[in-house]
Design an enzyme around this catalytic site. Structure first.
Site, PDB file in Angstrom:
ATOM      1  N   GLY A   9       0.900  -1.245   0.341  1.00  0.00           N
ATOM      2  CA  GLY A   9      -0.032   0.043   0.028  1.00  0.00           C
ATOM      3  C   GLY A   9       0.880   1.435   0.236  1.00  0.00           C
ATOM      4  N   CYS A  10       1.503   1.088   0.353  1.00  0.00           N
ATOM      5  CA  CYS A  10       2.794   2.253  -0.153  1.00  0.00           C
ATOM      6  C   CYS A  10       2.877   2.926  -1.575  1.00  0.00           C
ATOM      7  CB  CYS A  10       4.269   1.801   0.706  1.00  0.00           C
ATOM      8  SG  CYS A  10       5.777   3.367   0.212  1.00  0.00           S
TER       9      CYS A  10
END
Length: 148
Positions: A9-10
Protein backbone atom coordinates in the site's frame (compact mmCIF):
# COMPACT_ATOMS: atom_id res chain seq x y z
CA UNK A 1 22.69 -5.58 -5.74
CA UNK A 2 20.08 -3.26 -4.26
CA UNK A 3 17.90 -4.17 -1.30
CA UNK A 4 14.51 -2.47 -1.41
CA UNK A 5 12.56 -2.34 1.84
CA UNK A 6 8.85 -1.84 1.16
CA UNK A 7 5.40 -2.21 2.61
CA UNK A 8 2.06 -3.00 0.99
CA UNK A 9 0.00 0.00 0.00
CA UNK A 10 3.00 2.34 -0.09
CA UNK A 11 2.80 4.50 -3.23
CA UNK A 12 6.43 5.63 -2.92
CA UNK A 13 7.51 1.98 -2.65
CA UNK A 14 5.66 1.16 -5.88
CA UNK A 15 7.32 4.13 -7.63
CA UNK A 16 10.77 3.06 -6.45
CA UNK A 17 10.19 -0.54 -7.51
CA UNK A 18 8.98 0.57 -10.95
CA UNK A 19 11.95 2.93 -11.36
CA UNK A 20 14.35 0.10 -10.55
CA UNK A 21 12.61 -2.18 -13.06
CA UNK A 22 12.50 0.54 -15.76
CA UNK A 23 16.23 1.11 -15.32
CA UNK A 24 17.12 -2.59 -15.33
CA UNK A 25 18.49 -2.41 -11.80
CA UNK A 26 18.69 -5.74 -9.99
CA UNK A 27 17.11 -5.68 -6.56
CA UNK A 28 15.76 -7.83 -3.77
CA UNK A 29 12.51 -6.64 -2.28
CA UNK A 30 11.90 -7.09 1.43
CA UNK A 31 8.43 -6.42 2.76
CA UNK A 32 9.04 -5.05 6.25
CA UNK A 33 5.80 -6.58 7.53
CA UNK A 34 6.38 -10.12 6.29
CA UNK A 35 10.17 -10.30 6.70
CA UNK A 36 11.57 -10.12 10.21
CA UNK A 37 14.39 -7.62 10.18
CA UNK A 38 17.34 -9.06 12.06
CA UNK A 39 19.21 -7.07 14.69
CA UNK A 40 22.37 -6.85 12.57
CA UNK A 41 20.36 -5.70 9.56
CA UNK A 42 18.69 -2.89 11.51
CA UNK A 43 22.01 -1.80 12.99
CA UNK A 44 23.53 -1.77 9.51
CA UNK A 45 20.71 0.45 8.24
CA UNK A 46 21.25 2.82 11.16
CA UNK A 47 24.99 2.95 10.48
CA UNK A 48 24.53 3.67 6.79
CA UNK A 49 22.00 6.47 7.27
CA UNK A 50 23.58 9.90 7.28
CA UNK A 51 21.56 11.16 10.25
CA UNK A 52 20.96 7.84 11.98
CA UNK A 53 17.53 7.37 13.49
CA UNK A 54 16.17 10.63 12.07
CA UNK A 55 16.58 9.32 8.52
CA UNK A 56 14.87 6.00 9.21
CA UNK A 57 12.23 6.51 11.88
CA UNK A 58 8.96 8.23 11.11
CA UNK A 59 8.33 10.10 14.33
CA UNK A 60 4.99 11.22 12.87
CA UNK A 61 3.75 7.65 12.51
CA UNK A 62 0.86 6.63 14.74
CA UNK A 63 2.89 3.76 16.24
CA UNK A 64 5.71 6.10 17.28
CA UNK A 65 3.40 8.86 18.51
CA UNK A 66 1.69 6.41 20.85
CA UNK A 67 5.01 5.77 22.62
CA UNK A 68 5.14 9.34 23.93
CA UNK A 69 8.94 9.23 23.83
CA UNK A 70 11.69 10.99 21.95
CA UNK A 71 14.14 9.15 19.69
CA UNK A 72 16.90 10.19 22.08
CA UNK A 73 15.21 8.19 24.86
CA UNK A 74 16.01 4.85 23.19
CA UNK A 75 19.19 2.82 23.43
CA UNK A 76 20.25 1.05 20.24
CA UNK A 77 19.04 -2.25 21.67
CA UNK A 78 15.64 -0.76 22.52
CA UNK A 79 15.40 0.84 19.10
CA UNK A 80 16.17 -2.44 17.35
CA UNK A 81 13.48 -4.20 19.38
CA UNK A 82 11.02 -1.39 18.68
CA UNK A 83 11.60 -1.63 14.92
CA UNK A 84 11.24 -5.41 15.01
CA UNK A 85 7.92 -5.15 16.88
CA UNK A 86 6.64 -2.08 14.99
CA UNK A 87 8.12 -2.02 11.48
CA UNK A 88 5.54 0.61 10.51
CA UNK A 89 7.70 3.24 12.24
CA UNK A 90 10.27 2.94 9.44
CA UNK A 91 10.17 5.47 6.63
CA UNK A 92 9.68 3.81 3.26
CA UNK A 93 10.97 2.85 0.83
CA UNK A 94 14.53 2.23 1.95
CA UNK A 95 16.95 1.42 -0.86
CA UNK A 96 20.46 0.34 -0.08
CA UNK A 97 23.33 -0.76 -2.28
CA UNK A 98 27.03 -1.13 -1.69
CA UNK A 99 27.62 2.59 -2.30
CA UNK A 100 24.23 4.26 -1.96
CA UNK A 101 21.54 4.69 0.65
CA UNK A 102 18.20 6.29 -0.21
CA UNK A 103 15.17 6.72 2.05
CA UNK A 104 11.88 7.73 0.46
CA UNK A 105 11.25 8.25 -3.22
CA UNK A 106 12.80 11.29 -4.88
CA UNK A 107 13.32 11.46 -8.66
CA UNK A 108 16.78 12.98 -8.31
CA UNK A 109 18.08 11.14 -5.27
CA UNK A 110 17.17 7.68 -6.59
CA UNK A 111 19.64 8.14 -9.45
CA UNK A 112 22.47 7.74 -6.92
CA UNK A 113 21.72 4.01 -7.15
CA UNK A 114 22.99 4.03 -10.74
CA UNK A 115 26.71 3.17 -10.72
CA UNK A 116 28.87 6.23 -11.54
CA UNK A 117 30.40 4.62 -14.63
CA UNK A 118 26.90 4.15 -16.11
CA UNK A 119 25.99 7.78 -15.39
CA UNK A 120 29.07 8.88 -17.35
CA UNK A 121 28.09 6.64 -20.28
CA UNK A 122 24.54 8.00 -20.23
CA UNK A 123 25.77 11.60 -20.18
CA UNK A 124 28.06 10.98 -23.15
CA UNK A 125 25.33 9.16 -25.09
CA UNK A 126 23.12 12.24 -25.10
CA UNK A 127 24.28 14.14 -28.15
CA UNK A 128 22.70 15.86 -31.18
CA UNK A 129 22.52 12.55 -33.13
CA UNK A 130 20.08 11.12 -30.57
CA UNK A 131 16.40 11.28 -31.57
CA UNK A 132 15.49 12.57 -28.10
CA UNK A 133 18.20 15.24 -28.02
CA UNK A 134 15.81 18.10 -28.87
CA UNK A 135 14.02 17.30 -25.62
CA UNK A 136 16.49 15.95 -23.04
CA UNK A 137 19.69 17.45 -24.47
CA UNK A 138 18.24 20.96 -24.48
CA UNK A 139 17.02 20.51 -20.91
CA UNK A 140 20.54 19.52 -19.84
CA UNK A 141 22.09 22.45 -21.72
CA UNK A 142 19.64 24.88 -20.11
CA UNK A 143 20.26 23.49 -16.61
CA UNK A 144 24.05 23.57 -17.10
CA UNK A 145 23.88 27.17 -18.37
CA UNK A 146 21.69 28.16 -15.42
CA UNK A 147 24.22 26.63 -13.01
CA UNK A 148 27.04 28.70 -14.51
Amino acid sequence: MIILYTSPGCASCRKAKQWLKDNDMKFIEKNIFTTLLKEDEIKYLLQRSENGTEDLISTRSKAFQELNRSLDDFSIKELVELIQKNPSILKRPIMISEKSFVVGYDDDEITTLVPPQLRVVAAKACNPSCANYPICGKVRENSENAAN
